[in-house]
Design an enzyme around this catalytic site. Structure first.
Site, short mmCIF file in Angstrom:
data_model
loop_
_atom_site.label_atom_id
_atom_site.label_comp_id
_atom_site.label_asym_id
_atom_site.label_seq_id
_atom_site.Cartn_x
_atom_site.Cartn_y
_atom_site.Cartn_z
CE LYS A 295 4.63 -2.84 3.91
NZ LYS A 295 4.07 -3.63 5.02
C1 LIG Z 1 3.94 -7.66 0.22
C2 LIG Z 1 2.79 -6.90 0.78
N1 LIG Z 1 1.74 -6.62 -0.01
C3 LIG Z 1 0.68 -5.92 0.43
C4 LIG Z 1 0.64 -5.46 1.72
C5 LIG Z 1 -0.57 -4.71 2.18
O1 LIG Z 1 -0.24 -3.42 2.54
P1 LIG Z 1 -1.27 -2.52 3.38
O2 LIG Z 1 -1.12 -2.90 4.81
O3 LIG Z 1 -0.84 -1.11 3.09
O4 LIG Z 1 -2.63 -2.83 2.86
C6 LIG Z 1 1.70 -5.70 2.58
C7 LIG Z 1 1.66 -5.21 3.96
O5 LIG Z 1 2.36 -5.61 4.84
C8 LIG Z 1 2.81 -6.44 2.10
O6 LIG Z 1 3.85 -6.70 2.90
#
Ligand SMILES: Cc1ncc(COP(=O)(O)O)c(C=O)c1O
Length: 391
Positions: A191
């Site tokens: 990210k």
């Molecule tokens: C659009 C979206 N929502 C939620 C997530 C979930 O994030 P995390 O990996 O921090 O749980 C991601 C992760 O890639 C994502 O791209």
């Protein structure tokens, strides 16, 4: 096989590799030496810095955006029997978080120009059981929040913004995550800023964030993490059946310093973005459109659309050839309705969401981040041209 590729880059360029600098390395070492590695004062510092950055009055750090979404939905009162509308073009975590509450996810198709949830499609999916909308600011481009908030107000729906791609995103002068009832952010390794694994919920309402903090630590009463501190042992009470979703000081040690550089990193991605735009605009591929007026794009993903008929090469072959040239690439994402679990569980079919399906079958994400050197960027551009020319 690799040796046969002319012009191949020497080492593999890892897609989404984060830039880790000395300040966070030193902070992590200090945290390790301090004896207080778990949730503690550094998490508090990170929450405060994040609140200031997005302009939200309250924030709770958690161990992922998935956890942030799950807890925001629970704090919104979502549960069995409810329907929650989200986009067909997202990571599975968005949909899974809805399912984990016991509610039923409902997919709305996207606008093919923005890849974002189409408010008209949302409107069509509303039933008497609809309780919430979860828009995703895809790739960092803000959703049409005016239209979505109008629909939510008309039907009394909660809005939980999935800001996993959208730390720097702004819409009409305000940061993403501050429009809905909750904003959920990710600090996963790929990210825009990272804590390894990590997430944040922001909200206008103090009591919701207080509940989320309790739910994130087993349902134990407020500030139970302090029980081993120097103020003397304090008993806690379990007031809810919670989860193990808390962020550690070890993670916050990264986040504090990464967040301080968020604008510098955005500026570097912006430079690379401009170079990519210039390099690919004459090719038979789709490139991201410019940001909409009065918005700021977080520039999280630079995506090409590879249409087999136009390019003379399938998307999947393009992925393979880029990898053979030692350039790491990604797919964000196959449409949610392509996955067998959701097809089995909800009977979804790709043709029900044709725009998201079309994007998911053509999209390729190129490396984009502050860790890329000018030579890395030139290698990516060379490889894209070489792959397409090889036909
Ligand atoms: C659009 C979206 N929502 C939620 C997530 C979930 O994030 P995390 O990996 O921090 O749980 C991601 C992760 O890639 C994502 O791209």
């Amino acid at each position: 096989m690799k040796q046969e590729v002319i012009g191949r880059r020497e080492s593999f360029l890892v897609f989404g590799a984060p830039l880790i600098e000395e300040e966070e390395i030193d902070e992590v070492v200090r945290t390790l030496r301090s004896g207080w590695v778990g949730t503690g004062p550094k998490v508090g510092r990170f929450e405060q810095a994040f609140r200031n950055f997005v302009g939200a009055p309250h924030a709770a750090a958690v161990n992922s955006c998935t956890a942030a979404l799950h807890l925001s939905l629970l704090a919104s009162g979502i549960g069995p029997g409810d329907e929650v509308i989200t986009t067909a073009m997202t990571f599975c975590a968005t949909v899974n978080a809805i399912i984990h509450t016991g509610a039923t996810p409902v997919l709305a198709d996207v606008d093919p120009a923005t890849f974002n949830i189409d408010p008209e499609q949302v409107r069509r999916k509303i039933t008497a059981r609809t309780r919430a909308i979860v828009p995703v600011h895809f790739a960092g481009r803000p959703c049409d929040m005016d239209a979505l908030l109008a629909i939510a107000a008309e039907h009394g729906l909660m809005v939980i913004e999935d800001c996993a791609h959208a730390i720097e995103t702004e819409y009409h002068g305000r940061k993403a995550g501050t429009f809905g009832d909750f904003g959920c952010f990710s600090f996963y390794v790929t990210k825009n800023i990272i804590t390894g694994e990590g997430g944040m919920v922001v909200s206008k309402r103090e009591d919701d964030i207080a509940r989320i903090k309790v739910l994130a630590l087993h349902g134990m009463s407020k500030d139970a993490w302090k029980r081993f501190g120097d103020e003397g042992y304090k008993h806690y009470q379990v007031t809810d059946c919670g989860f193990k979703y808390n962020m550690m000081d070890l993670q916050a040690s990264l986040g504090i310093h990464q967040l301080a550089r968020v604008e510098r990193y955005h500026a570097r991605r912006s430079e690379i973005w401009r170079q990519y735009d210039a390099a690919y605009s004459g090719l038979p591929v789709g490139i991201p459109g410019p940001p909409e007026k009065h918005t700021r794009h977080a520039l999280h993903l630079y995506t090409l659309l590879i249409d087999g008929d136009r390019c003379g090469m399938s998307r999947d072959r393009f992925l393979q050839e880029m990898t053979q040239r030692n350039i790491g690439v990604g797919v964000h994402y196959l449409c949610i309705a392509e996955h067998p679990f959701y097809q089995r569980a909800f009977g979804w079919r790709p043709e029900q969401v044709p725009n998201a399906t079309g994007i998911g079958r053509q999209t390729v994400s190129l490396p984009l981040g502050p860790k890329l050197s000018d030579d890395d960027v030139a290698d990516v551009i060379f490889a894209v041209h070489a792959c397409l020319d090889s036909n």
